[in-house]
Scaffold this motif. Structure first.
Motif, PDB file in Angstrom:
ATOM      1  N   ARG A 185      -3.387   8.017 -31.367  1.00 48.52           N
ATOM      2  CA  ARG A 185      -3.622   6.765 -30.641  1.00 48.52           C
ATOM      3  C   ARG A 185      -2.335   6.201 -30.050  1.00 48.52           C
ATOM      4  O   ARG A 185      -2.322   5.065 -29.576  1.00 48.52           O
ATOM      5  N   MET A 186      -1.253   6.974 -30.075  1.00 46.49           N
ATOM      6  CA  MET A 186       0.037   6.504 -29.567  1.00 46.49           C
ATOM      7  C   MET A 186       0.429   7.255 -28.304  1.00 46.49           C
ATOM      8  O   MET A 186       0.175   8.454 -28.174  1.00 46.49           O
ATOM      9  N   VAL A 187       1.064   6.558 -27.372  1.00 43.98           N
ATOM     10  CA  VAL A 187       1.578   7.157 -26.150  1.00 43.98           C
ATOM     11  C   VAL A 187       2.986   6.622 -25.922  1.00 43.98           C
ATOM     12  O   VAL A 187       3.288   5.470 -26.262  1.00 43.98           O
ATOM     13  N   GLU A 188       3.872   7.467 -25.406  1.00 44.12           N
ATOM     14  CA  GLU A 188       5.240   7.024 -25.124  1.00 44.12           C
ATOM     15  C   GLU A 188       5.368   6.569 -23.676  1.00 44.12           C
ATOM     16  O   GLU A 188       4.912   7.246 -22.749  1.00 44.12           O
ATOM     17  N   SER A 189       6.010   5.426 -23.486  1.00 38.17           N
ATOM     18  CA  SER A 189       6.386   4.957 -22.157  1.00 38.17           C
ATOM     19  C   SER A 189       7.887   5.127 -22.004  1.00 38.17           C
ATOM     20  O   SER A 189       8.667   4.732 -22.882  1.00 38.17           O
ATOM     21  N   SER A 190       8.295   5.731 -20.900  1.00 33.65           N
ATOM     22  CA  SER A 190       9.722   5.906 -20.635  1.00 33.65           C
ATOM     23  C   SER A 190       9.977   5.742 -19.145  1.00 33.65           C
ATOM     24  O   SER A 190       9.045   5.667 -18.342  1.00 33.65           O
ATOM     25  N   GLY A 201       0.772  -1.230   0.000  1.00 32.13           N
ATOM     26  CA  GLY A 201       0.000   0.000   0.000  1.00 32.13           C
ATOM     27  C   GLY A 201       0.802   1.277   0.000  1.00 32.13           C
ATOM     28  O   GLY A 201       0.277   2.344  -0.318  1.00 32.13           O
ATOM     29  N   ASN A 202       2.093   1.213   0.358  1.00 30.67           N
ATOM     30  CA  ASN A 202       2.840   2.472   0.473  1.00 30.67           C
ATOM     31  C   ASN A 202       4.293   2.385   0.013  1.00 30.67           C
ATOM     32  O   ASN A 202       5.034   3.354   0.153  1.00 30.67           O
ATOM     33  N   LYS A 203       4.723   1.258  -0.560  1.00 27.29           N
ATOM     34  CA  LYS A 203       6.101   1.139  -1.034  1.00 27.29           C
ATOM     35  C   LYS A 203       6.098   1.010  -2.554  1.00 27.29           C
ATOM     36  O   LYS A 203       5.513   0.068  -3.109  1.00 27.29           O
ATOM     37  N   VAL A 204       6.746   1.945  -3.238  1.00 33.25           N
ATOM     38  CA  VAL A 204       6.804   1.927  -4.697  1.00 33.25           C
ATOM     39  C   VAL A 204       7.846   0.905  -5.143  1.00 33.25           C
ATOM     40  O   VAL A 204       9.013   0.996  -4.770  1.00 33.25           O
ATOM     41  N   VAL A 205       7.403  -0.061  -5.962  1.00 36.87           N
ATOM     42  CA  VAL A 205       8.308  -1.117  -6.419  1.00 36.87           C
ATOM     43  C   VAL A 205       8.404  -1.175  -7.950  1.00 36.87           C
ATOM     44  O   VAL A 205       9.118  -2.003  -8.494  1.00 36.87           O
ATOM     45  N   GLY A 206       7.688  -0.298  -8.630  1.00 35.97           N
ATOM     46  CA  GLY A 206       7.766  -0.244 -10.084  1.00 35.97           C
ATOM     47  C   GLY A 206       7.201   1.066 -10.576  1.00 35.97           C
ATOM     48  O   GLY A 206       6.337   1.672  -9.923  1.00 35.97           O
ATOM     49  N   CYS A 207       7.692   1.540 -11.728  1.00 38.42           N
ATOM     50  CA  CYS A 207       7.191   2.808 -12.250  1.00 38.42           C
ATOM     51  C   CYS A 207       7.409   2.902 -13.750  1.00 38.42           C
ATOM     52  O   CYS A 207       8.249   2.208 -14.332  1.00 38.42           O
ATOM     53  N   ALA A 208       6.613   3.757 -14.375  1.00 43.06           N
ATOM     54  CA  ALA A 208       6.773   4.118 -15.778  1.00 43.06           C
ATOM     55  C   ALA A 208       6.156   5.496 -15.964  1.00 43.06           C
ATOM     56  O   ALA A 208       5.274   5.905 -15.201  1.00 43.06           O
ATOM     57  N   ARG A 209       6.609   6.183 -17.002  1.00 43.56           N
ATOM     58  CA  ARG A 209       6.123   7.537 -17.295  1.00 43.56           C
ATOM     59  C   ARG A 209       5.472   7.524 -18.679  1.00 43.56           C
ATOM     60  O   ARG A 209       6.062   7.033 -19.644  1.00 43.56           O
ATOM     61  N   LEU A 210       4.262   8.071 -18.786  1.00 43.24           N
ATOM     62  CA  LEU A 210       3.524   8.052 -20.042  1.00 43.24           C
ATOM     63  C   LEU A 210       3.248   9.474 -20.527  1.00 43.24           C
ATOM     64  O   LEU A 210       2.759  10.312 -19.764  1.00 43.24           O
ATOM     65  N   LEU A 211       3.577   9.723 -21.806  1.00 39.32           N
ATOM     66  CA  LEU A 211       3.337  11.018 -22.440  1.00 39.32           C
ATOM     67  C   LEU A 211       2.737  10.802 -23.825  1.00 39.32           C
ATOM     68  O   LEU A 211       3.234   9.965 -24.594  1.00 39.32           O
ATOM     69  N   ALA A 212       1.705  11.575 -24.157  1.00 36.62           N
ATOM     70  CA  ALA A 212       1.131  11.515 -25.500  1.00 36.62           C
ATOM     71  C   ALA A 212       2.175  11.993 -26.515  1.00 36.62           C
ATOM     72  O   ALA A 212       2.923  12.941 -26.256  1.00 36.62           O
ATOM     73  N   VAL A 213       2.217  11.354 -27.679  1.00 41.64           N
ATOM     74  CA  VAL A 213       3.289  11.641 -28.639  1.00 41.64           C
ATOM     75  C   VAL A 213       3.068  12.938 -29.409  1.00 41.64           C
ATOM     76  O   VAL A 213       3.960  13.374 -30.140  1.00 41.64           O
ATOM     77  N   GLN A 214       1.908  13.591 -29.257  1.00 43.84           N
ATOM     78  CA  GLN A 214       1.713  14.866 -29.947  1.00 43.84           C
ATOM     79  C   GLN A 214       2.606  15.967 -29.392  1.00 43.84           C
ATOM     80  O   GLN A 214       2.905  16.936 -30.080  1.00 43.84           O
ATOM     81  N   GLY A 215       3.030  15.826 -28.152  1.00 46.52           N
ATOM     82  CA  GLY A 215       3.934  16.800 -27.554  1.00 46.52           C
ATOM     83  C   GLY A 215       5.364  16.288 -27.592  1.00 46.52           C
ATOM     84  O   GLY A 215       5.663  15.260 -28.199  1.00 46.52           O
ATOM     85  N   PRO A 216       6.293  17.003 -26.942  1.00 46.32           N
ATOM     86  CA  PRO A 216       7.682  16.540 -26.883  1.00 46.32           C
ATOM     87  C   PRO A 216       7.780  15.199 -26.164  1.00 46.32           C
ATOM     88  O   PRO A 216       7.159  15.006 -25.125  1.00 46.32           O
ATOM     89  N   ILE A 217       8.530  14.281 -26.749  1.00 44.39           N
ATOM     90  CA  ILE A 217       8.756  12.980 -26.114  1.00 44.39           C
ATOM     91  C   ILE A 217      10.231  12.628 -26.204  1.00 44.39           C
ATOM     92  O   ILE A 217      10.964  13.135 -27.062  1.00 44.39           O
ATOM     93  N   MET A 218      10.669  11.755 -25.324  1.00 46.52           N
ATOM     94  CA  MET A 218      12.070  11.380 -25.236  1.00 46.52           C
ATOM     95  C   MET A 218      12.580  10.752 -26.536  1.00 46.52           C
ATOM     96  O   MET A 218      13.689  11.047 -26.989  1.00 46.52           O
ATOM     97  N   LEU A 219      11.782   9.894 -27.144  1.00 45.32           N
ATOM     98  CA  LEU A 219      12.239   9.168 -28.325  1.00 45.32           C
ATOM     99  C   LEU A 219      12.598  10.123 -29.458  1.00 45.32           C
ATOM    100  O   LEU A 219      13.640   9.971 -30.103  1.00 45.32           O
ATOM    101  N   GLU A 220      11.772  11.126 -29.699  1.00 46.44           N
ATOM    102  CA  GLU A 220      12.052  12.060 -30.802  1.00 46.44           C
ATOM    103  C   GLU A 220      13.061  13.129 -30.439  1.00 46.44           C
ATOM    104  O   GLU A 220      13.886  13.507 -31.276  1.00 46.44           O
ATOM    105  N   ARG A 221      13.013  13.623 -29.210  1.00 48.86           N
ATOM    106  CA  ARG A 221      13.866  14.751 -28.837  1.00 48.86           C
ATOM    107  C   ARG A 221      15.260  14.306 -28.394  1.00 48.86           C
ATOM    108  O   ARG A 221      16.249  14.991 -28.665  1.00 48.86           O
ATOM    109  N   THR A 222      15.354  13.187 -27.681  1.00 51.65           N
ATOM    110  CA  THR A 222      16.625  12.759 -27.110  1.00 51.65           C
ATOM    111  C   THR A 222      17.279  11.636 -27.911  1.00 51.65           C
ATOM    112  O   THR A 222      18.505  11.600 -28.039  1.00 51.65           O
ATOM    113  N   PHE A 223      16.471  10.727 -28.457  1.00 52.90           N
ATOM    114  CA  PHE A 223      17.026   9.561 -29.163  1.00 52.90           C
ATOM    115  C   PHE A 223      16.493   9.418 -30.594  1.00 52.90           C
ATOM    116  O   PHE A 223      16.102   8.324 -31.012  1.00 52.90           O
TER     117      PHE A 223
END
Length: 212
Positions: free
Chosen positions: A98-103, A62-84
């Motif tokens: 209909r696409m979202v980036e997971s990082s 209930g209170n310990k984070v053991v996994g994470c991911a970050r989601l951003l819609a691809v219409q805005g700046p995303i890591m894949l296009e801007r950084t890699f």
């Protein structure tokens, strides 16, 4: 184990969990993987955390984070296009609404619960299921990501293979690859752990899932 989606309007409500998430990212990316990352106030952060992403968190007890991911819609700046962009065959992504980036996907693999017989860790599978379910509930059918060959093998083992968007390239101390992943019922049923349970809605702002 529970899966929680934290949208921007819930950052303050869940600030303690988000702090743990940034600390987990330090441990995994800065410590275990030895990536060159920015550490601020004990947590790993980058410019994409300033773009109001939704975070998918797996919590234990209930209170310990053991996994994470970050989601951003691809219409805005995303890591894949801007950084890699070098990971993309044509240097850019043919974006769709209909696409979202997971990082910044990572899990605490030291958690003893849920790893038996050489199978993928329960936390990893729970995170996969949570990302797919959130994506479907919010109108996305494809997930794009920059990752590495090691994690590509994890996806294959989970039965959630990635369609490559380019060729592998050495970046820093890893061999990186970009690709897309389907967000559909078939993929969800394939990756979700046996005891994974869904709440009635996983649309933005109504988001909690659990796995025993």
């Amino acid at each position: 184990m529970q899966v929680l989606a934290i949208s921007p309007d819930r950052y303050v409500e869940h600030q303690n969990l988000l702090k743990q998430m940034h600390q987990l990212r330090v441990n995994v990316f800065g410590g275990q993987l030895e990536w060159d990352v920015t550490i601020m106030d004990g947590g790993e952060r980058d410019q994409y955390d300033d773009l109001n992403p939704t975070y998918i968190l797996a919590t234990f007890g209930g209170n310990k984070v053991v996994g994470c991911a970050r989601l951003l819609a691809v219409q805005g700046p995303i890591m894949l296009e801007r950084t890699f962009p070098q990971l993309l065959r044509h240097g850019s992504l043919l974006a769709s609404s209909r696409m979202v980036e997971s990082s910044r996907f990572c899990v605490d693999a030291t958690l003893p619960v849920g790893k038996e017989g050489g199978q993928l860790h329960l936390t990893t599978l729970t995170m996969f299921a949570g990302i797919i379910e959130w994506s479907m509930a919010n109108g996305y059918d494809r997930i794009v990501a920059a990752t590495d060959l090691r994690f590509e093998r994890v996806l294959n083992r989970a039965g959630w293979p990635m369609a490559r968007l380019g060729v592998p390239l050495v970046i820093g101390n890893t061999v990186a690859i970009a690709g897309t992943l389907p967000a559909d019922e078939m993929s969800f049923e394939r990756v979700r752990p046996p005891n994974y349970r869904s709440a009635p809605s996983y649309a933005e702002g109504h988001s909690r899932r659990s796995a025993a």
